[in-house]
Motif scaffolding. Structure first.
Motif, PDB file in Angstrom:
ATOM      1  N   GLU A  67     157.893  46.881 -11.705  1.00  0.00           N
ATOM      2  CA  GLU A  67     157.456  46.166 -10.516  1.00  0.00           C
ATOM      3  C   GLU A  67     156.236  46.863  -9.915  1.00  0.00           C
ATOM      4  N   HIS A  68     155.407  46.075  -9.287  1.00  0.00           N
ATOM      5  CA  HIS A  68     154.207  46.567  -8.633  1.00  0.00           C
ATOM      6  C   HIS A  68     154.328  46.269  -7.136  1.00  0.00           C
ATOM      7  N   ASP A  69     153.500  46.916  -6.352  1.00  0.00           N
ATOM      8  CA  ASP A  69     153.449  46.665  -4.914  1.00  0.00           C
ATOM      9  C   ASP A  69     153.329  45.164  -4.634  1.00  0.00           C
ATOM     10  N   MET A  70     154.120  44.667  -3.688  1.00  0.00           N
ATOM     11  CA  MET A  70     154.103  43.245  -3.345  1.00  0.00           C
ATOM     12  C   MET A  70     153.511  42.982  -1.977  1.00  0.00           C
ATOM     13  N   SER A  71     153.005  44.025  -1.326  1.00  0.00           N
ATOM     14  CA  SER A  71     152.446  43.853   0.017  1.00  0.00           C
ATOM     15  C   SER A  71     150.946  43.589   0.000  1.00  0.00           C
ATOM     16  N   GLY A  72     150.245  44.157  -0.992  1.00  0.00           N
ATOM     17  CA  GLY A  72     148.793  44.059  -1.025  1.00  0.00           C
ATOM     18  C   GLY A  72     148.090  45.107  -0.199  1.00  0.00           C
ATOM     19  N   ILE A  73     148.842  46.141   0.232  1.00  0.00           N
ATOM     20  CA  ILE A  73     148.271  47.205   1.060  1.00  0.00           C
ATOM     21  C   ILE A  73     148.067  48.455   0.221  1.00  0.00           C
ATOM     22  N   GLU A  74     146.918  49.067   0.350  1.00  0.00           N
ATOM     23  CA  GLU A  74     146.696  50.415  -0.153  1.00  0.00           C
ATOM     24  C   GLU A  74     146.589  51.320   1.080  1.00  0.00           C
ATOM     25  N   TYR A  75     147.278  52.449   1.053  1.00  0.00           N
ATOM     26  CA  TYR A  75     147.378  53.280   2.254  1.00  0.00           C
ATOM     27  C   TYR A  75     147.481  54.746   1.867  1.00  0.00           C
ATOM     28  N   TYR A  76     147.282  55.607   2.837  1.00  0.00           N
ATOM     29  CA  TYR A  76     147.315  57.046   2.589  1.00  0.00           C
ATOM     30  C   TYR A  76     147.839  57.754   3.828  1.00  0.00           C
ATOM     31  N   ALA A  77     148.293  58.980   3.633  1.00  0.00           N
ATOM     32  CA  ALA A  77     148.802  59.806   4.721  1.00  0.00           C
ATOM     33  C   ALA A  77     147.683  60.653   5.297  1.00  0.00           C
ATOM     34  N   THR A  78     147.707  60.853   6.600  1.00  0.00           N
ATOM     35  CA  THR A  78     146.680  61.655   7.246  1.00  0.00           C
ATOM     36  C   THR A  78     147.287  62.382   8.442  1.00  0.00           C
ATOM     37  N   GLY A  79     146.447  63.112   9.163  1.00  0.00           N
ATOM     38  CA  GLY A  79     146.926  63.921  10.278  1.00  0.00           C
ATOM     39  C   GLY A  79     147.280  65.323   9.825  1.00  0.00           C
ATOM     40  N   ASN A  80     147.437  66.214  10.779  1.00  0.00           N
ATOM     41  CA  ASN A  80     147.715  67.615  10.442  1.00  0.00           C
ATOM     42  C   ASN A  80     148.995  67.792   9.644  1.00  0.00           C
ATOM     43  N   ASP A  81     149.986  66.943   9.913  1.00  0.00           N
ATOM     44  CA  ASP A  81     151.268  67.046   9.202  1.00  0.00           C
ATOM     45  C   ASP A  81     151.435  65.946   8.155  1.00  0.00           C
ATOM     46  N   LEU A  82     150.363  65.174   7.912  1.00  0.00           N
ATOM     47  CA  LEU A  82     150.389  64.091   6.919  1.00  0.00           C
ATOM     48  C   LEU A  82     151.508  63.088   7.201  1.00  0.00           C
ATOM     49  N   LYS A  83     151.735  62.811   8.488  1.00  0.00           N
ATOM     50  CA  LYS A  83     152.784  61.870   8.877  1.00  0.00           C
ATOM     51  C   LYS A  83     152.241  60.527   9.353  1.00  0.00           C
ATOM     52  N   SER A 111     143.887  51.721   3.775  1.00  0.00           N
ATOM     53  CA  SER A 111     142.550  51.918   3.222  1.00  0.00           C
ATOM     54  C   SER A 111     141.970  50.646   2.613  1.00  0.00           C
ATOM     55  N   ARG A 112     142.841  49.691   2.243  1.00  0.00           N
ATOM     56  CA  ARG A 112     142.356  48.449   1.636  1.00  0.00           C
ATOM     57  C   ARG A 112     143.459  47.401   1.681  1.00  0.00           C
ATOM     58  N   VAL A 113     143.069  46.163   1.869  1.00  0.00           N
ATOM     59  CA  VAL A 113     144.002  45.042   1.811  1.00  0.00           C
ATOM     60  C   VAL A 113     143.504  44.078   0.742  1.00  0.00           C
ATOM     61  N   GLU A 114     144.366  43.749  -0.201  1.00  0.00           N
ATOM     62  CA  GLU A 114     143.999  42.854  -1.289  1.00  0.00           C
ATOM     63  C   GLU A 114     143.846  41.421  -0.774  1.00  0.00           C
ATOM     64  N   PRO A 115     142.690  40.795  -0.990  1.00  0.00           N
ATOM     65  CA  PRO A 115     142.504  39.397  -0.555  1.00  0.00           C
ATOM     66  C   PRO A 115     143.569  38.475  -1.141  1.00  0.00           C
ATOM     67  N   GLY A 116     144.107  37.613  -0.286  1.00  0.00           N
ATOM     68  CA  GLY A 116     145.118  36.664  -0.718  1.00  0.00           C
ATOM     69  C   GLY A 116     146.528  37.222  -0.800  1.00  0.00           C
ATOM     70  N   SER A 117     146.707  38.487  -0.487  1.00  0.00           N
ATOM     71  CA  SER A 117     148.030  39.119  -0.571  1.00  0.00           C
ATOM     72  C   SER A 117     148.839  38.838   0.691  1.00  0.00           C
ATOM     73  N   ALA A 118     150.092  39.305   0.673  1.00  0.00           N
ATOM     74  CA  ALA A 118     150.956  39.148   1.841  1.00  0.00           C
ATOM     75  C   ALA A 118     150.350  39.812   3.074  1.00  0.00           C
ATOM     76  N   ALA A 119     149.790  40.988   2.906  1.00  0.00           N
ATOM     77  CA  ALA A 119     149.194  41.710   4.030  1.00  0.00           C
ATOM     78  C   ALA A 119     147.970  40.972   4.568  1.00  0.00           C
ATOM     79  N   ASP A 120     147.179  40.420   3.668  1.00  0.00           N
ATOM     80  CA  ASP A 120     145.992  39.657   4.082  1.00  0.00           C
ATOM     81  C   ASP A 120     146.409  38.427   4.873  1.00  0.00           C
TER      82      ASP A 120
END
Length: 410
Positions: A321-337, A342-351
């Protein structure tokens, strides 16, 4: 940041290998003479095998075991001030074509310990002056480097993904798995390769050569999309990872059938790097086999005897299975929380739900993401087609909650 959840994190490091090949010939790890084998626990984080490593008696530092890397690489530049280097010199690393160069240090011999009883022999490393891969942001935890060929070259390594343990012994000391298979492998330019079969749409079997890549998060990557275009179903545009010259673009789809020995996989999620971002290789190959397939087995890698032993574990029959949201994301902040999109796939659920780049994800199904691992979030976003997931985001100094109806895109 361009760390994404389906990516092969660092597929292409050929120029680093070329610059330091002379050092690599002498580097390896070995077991203390008084021990028969050494067992250690690892963390499986976004399909990366993360082990604790001590360098010059400092640490532990988090390193990814990666058979696709030819040398020990320190990706966190801050370690320069932490490990008491005696000497270091600067080299320039160049990518293929007209890509810009960047700088790295080569170190003097390091005292490296992966576990009590596993010692380093003449191990040097390259230290990137700038973190080009963002592995900590991708993993949601500090990642300091990559450990590759020198760890596997003189050891036989058994990996159990069920209890997250690794056992290292001298070459040839492990017995083959009962009811498993023995696969011949070749070690070329410090990386393991195997030959195996893909079934094309017309039913014809085609032999292909693949890297066995513990550092690749995808199940399979194929370099020739044209050959397989009739074998693929839907395809989505994606960032496939980060190489030495930047992001690797391409497509993700599925192939009908893939075989290793007596084992057959159907509907395999497969990455196809774009020919415009395709790199040249020292060893001709057709692609690589990543963790999406490898983690379905108990594994033994024995470089010295040119063998890999495989036996299915309970993940073997799980569908790809692959991601079904269409979101690409990353952790940030001093504690990475904190989790940023970072990107939303056009036509995806997130879009369709109106999410955009730079939105900060605050909660998922009412649970604070600061109390979740990034793997927990991944699992929710690829859990079930048509599942509704509530996502709270922060943008423009206000909070907003949207409903994502997950959609299987490939």
């Amino acid at each position: 940041m361009f760390r994404i959840l389906h990516s092969s994190k660092y597929l292409f490091l050929p120029l680093l290998l070329l610059c330091l090949a002379v050092l690599a010939q002498a580097q390896h790890f070995s077991i203390n003479d008084k021990l028969k084998q050494v067992k250690l626990h690892f963390r499986l984080v976004r399909d990366m095998i993360v082990v604790p490593v001590y360098i010059n008696k400092k640490g532990p530092f988090n390193f990814v075991l990666d058979t696709g890397v030819g040398l020990m690489i320190i990706t966190d530049p801050q370690l320069v001030d932490s490990i008491d280097l005696i000497t270091r010199r600067t080299i320039k690393i160049y990518g293929s074509g007209n890509a810009e160069s960047f700088e790295a240090y080569t170190t003097s011999e390091l005292d490296v310990k992966v576990a009590d009883g596993i010692k380093s022999n003449l191990v040097h490393a390259a230290i990137l002056k700038k973190d080009h891969f963002g592995l900590s942001n991708y993993a949601g935890m500090p990642i300091h480097g990559l450990l590759g060929y020198e760890f596997f070259s003189q050891l036989s390594v058994k990996i159990n993904f069920m209890d997250s343990t690794l056992i290292a012994a001298r070459p040839g000391k492990f017995k083959p798995f009962r009811k498993g298979i023995k696969v011949p492998i070749s070690i070329e330019e410090h990386k393991p390769y195997l030959n195996t079969t893909i079934i094309l749409p017309d039913g014809c079997p085609v032999e292909n050569k693949f890297i066995i890549d513990l550092g690749a998060g995808h199940p399979l990557s194929l370099d020739n999309l044209k050959q397989h275009k009739n074998d693929t179903q839907k395809a989505i545009v994606a960032n496939l990872g980060v190489g030495i010259t930047g992001p690797i673009n391409g497509y993700i789809s599925r192939i009908n059938e893939f075989k290793i020995g007596k084992y057959t996989f159907n509907n395999v999620i497969t990455s196809f790097p774009d020919t415009n971002t395709h790199r040249s290789y020292f060893v001709s190959r057709d692609g690589n086999i990543g963790m999406g397939i490898l983690k379905k087995f108990f594994l033994i890698l024995d470089y010295q005897n040119g063998l890999m032993y495989m036996k299915p574990n309970y993940r073997f029959k799980e569908p790809f299975e692959h991601d079904m949201s269409g979101i690409e994301y990353y952790a940030t902040g001093n504690d990475l929380k904190r989790i940023l999109i970072s990107r939303v796939e056009p036509g995806s659920a997130a879009d369709e739900a109106g999410l955009t780049t730079d939105d900060e994800i605050i909660t998922v199904n009412f649970k604070d993401v600061a109390k979740m691992s990034i793997v927990d979030i991944d699992n929710l976003f690829k859990s079930r087609n048509n599942r509704n997931v509530l996502v709270e985001v922060y943008r423009d100094k206000k909070f907003e909650t949207v409903v994502l109806t997950l959609k299987r895109r490939i």
